[in-house]
Design a protein around this motif. Structure first.
Motif, PDB file in Angstrom:
ATOM      1  N   SER A   7       0.838  -1.197   0.000  1.00 47.02           N
ATOM      2  CA  SER A   7       0.000   0.000   0.000  1.00 47.02           C
ATOM      3  C   SER A   7       0.873   1.247   0.000  1.00 47.02           C
ATOM      4  N   GLY A   8       0.252   2.379  -0.369  1.00 49.75           N
ATOM      5  CA  GLY A   8       0.952   3.662  -0.378  1.00 49.75           C
ATOM      6  C   GLY A   8       0.518   4.505  -1.557  1.00 49.75           C
ATOM      7  N   THR A   9       0.818   5.788  -1.467  1.00 48.85           N
ATOM      8  CA  THR A   9       0.458   6.732  -2.524  1.00 48.85           C
ATOM      9  C   THR A   9       1.662   7.584  -2.879  1.00 48.85           C
ATOM     10  N   ILE A  10       1.962   7.681  -4.167  1.00 53.74           N
ATOM     11  CA  ILE A  10       3.046   8.514  -4.678  1.00 53.74           C
ATOM     12  C   ILE A  10       2.431   9.540  -5.619  1.00 53.74           C
ATOM     13  N   LEU A  11       2.612  10.818  -5.303  1.00 54.29           N
ATOM     14  CA  LEU A  11       2.043  11.900  -6.104  1.00 54.29           C
ATOM     15  C   LEU A  11       3.162  12.748  -6.695  1.00 54.29           C
ATOM     16  N   LEU A  12       3.120  12.945  -7.998  1.00 49.14           N
ATOM     17  CA  LEU A  12       4.151  13.697  -8.721  1.00 49.14           C
ATOM     18  C   LEU A  12       3.534  14.977  -9.278  1.00 49.14           C
ATOM     19  N   THR A  13       4.115  16.109  -8.915  1.00 47.32           N
ATOM     20  CA  THR A  13       3.573  17.403  -9.336  1.00 47.32           C
ATOM     21  C   THR A  13       4.074  17.784 -10.712  1.00 47.32           C
ATOM     22  N   GLY A  14       3.149  17.864 -11.653  1.00 41.83           N
ATOM     23  CA  GLY A  14       3.479  18.247 -13.018  1.00 41.83           C
ATOM     24  C   GLY A  14       3.104  19.690 -13.307  1.00 41.83           C
ATOM     25  N   ALA A  15       3.090  20.036 -14.579  1.00 47.10           N
ATOM     26  CA  ALA A  15       2.823  21.412 -15.000  1.00 47.10           C
ATOM     27  C   ALA A  15       2.254  21.405 -16.411  1.00 47.10           C
ATOM     28  N   SER A  16       1.781  22.571 -16.828  1.00 51.64           N
ATOM     29  CA  SER A  16       1.301  22.716 -18.209  1.00 51.64           C
ATOM     30  C   SER A  16       2.356  22.225 -19.196  1.00 51.64           C
ATOM     31  N   ALA A  17       3.619  22.475 -18.862  1.00 50.20           N
ATOM     32  CA  ALA A  17       4.722  22.109 -19.759  1.00 50.20           C
ATOM     33  C   ALA A  17       4.851  20.617 -19.962  1.00 50.20           C
TER      34      ALA A  17
END
Length: 222
Positions: free
Chosen positions: A120-130
């Motif tokens: 279990s677990g959550t990995i969140l990656l912050t992206g952008a318009s680019a």
């Protein structure tokens, strides 16, 4: 107590996310190259701060040796160099790729190893318009964010069936801050509102996991 590790912490989105998750009962760990800037946030949220260059394999390994039991890992660092394509400095382009993409790989790999072991677990990656459209005079940032998006998609396809939720968040627009105040009605994203979307991803039932969402002001063109 559940734990959240936010890499690339500062006074913007990551600070909003740290405050929200602290209110939701998470123990917060923050990582940044300059931890002095985190003093107020640490005092407010009870977080633990770690000095870490997200693009350094040794630094990231050391960070996870200390905070590797996190239930939620958020990768938020970003580095950008702009200019006419023929004038770009290779070293700056390399740094952009290291921070935006390679660092995300390092952090996600460390997180995934531990999350897979417990299922279990959550990995969140912050992206952008680019990450979905390359802008003129911004090729390095597009390269880095396109790579980040590809990393998230590949990870999601591999790790979702093994119980680890991976999601990429496209921040399509400018984020409101003290240095960037509101220019018009809702023309900038409210970092507290973005944090709520991250919390939604964390809480998603596995029968309806998203691998990617986009957030943008209602007046933003797309």
């Amino acid at each position: 107590m559940a734990k959240a590790l936010i890499i690339g912490a500062g006074d913007g989105l990551s600070a909003s996310l740290a405050r929200l998750l602290a209110r939701e009962g998470y123990a917060i760990a923050l990582a940044a190259r300059d931890t002095a800037k985190l003093d107020a946030l640490v005092a407010e949220t009870g977080a633990v701060a770690h000095a870490c260059d997200a693009a350094s394999e040794a630094d990231v390994a050391a960070l996870f040796a200390q905070e590797g039991d996190a239930d939620v890992v958020v990768y938020n660092p970003s580095f950008r160099t702009r200019g006419p394509f023929i004038d770009l400095v290779p070293a700056d382009v390399q740094r952009t790729l290291q921070v935006c993409a390679f660092g995300a790989f390092l952090a996600a790999q460390q997180a995934a190893r531990r999350m897979l072991a417990r299922g279990s677990g959550t990995i969140l990656l912050t992206g952008a318009s680019a990450g979905v459209k390359g802008y003129a005079q911004s090729a390095p940032f597009a390269m880095g964010k396109f790579a980040l998006r590809g990393l998230a998609q590949s990870m999601a396809r591999e790790l979702h069936p093994q119980g680890v939720h991976v999601a990429h968040i496209v921040i399509d627009g400018g984020i409101r801050s003290a240095k960037r105040p509101e220019a018009g009605k809702d023309s900038l994203l409210d970092p507290d509102a973005i944090a709520e979307s991250y919390l939604h991803l964390i809480r998603q039932p596995r029968s309806s996991w998203s691998w990617e969402i986009e957030v943008r002001p209602w007046v933003e063109r797309f």
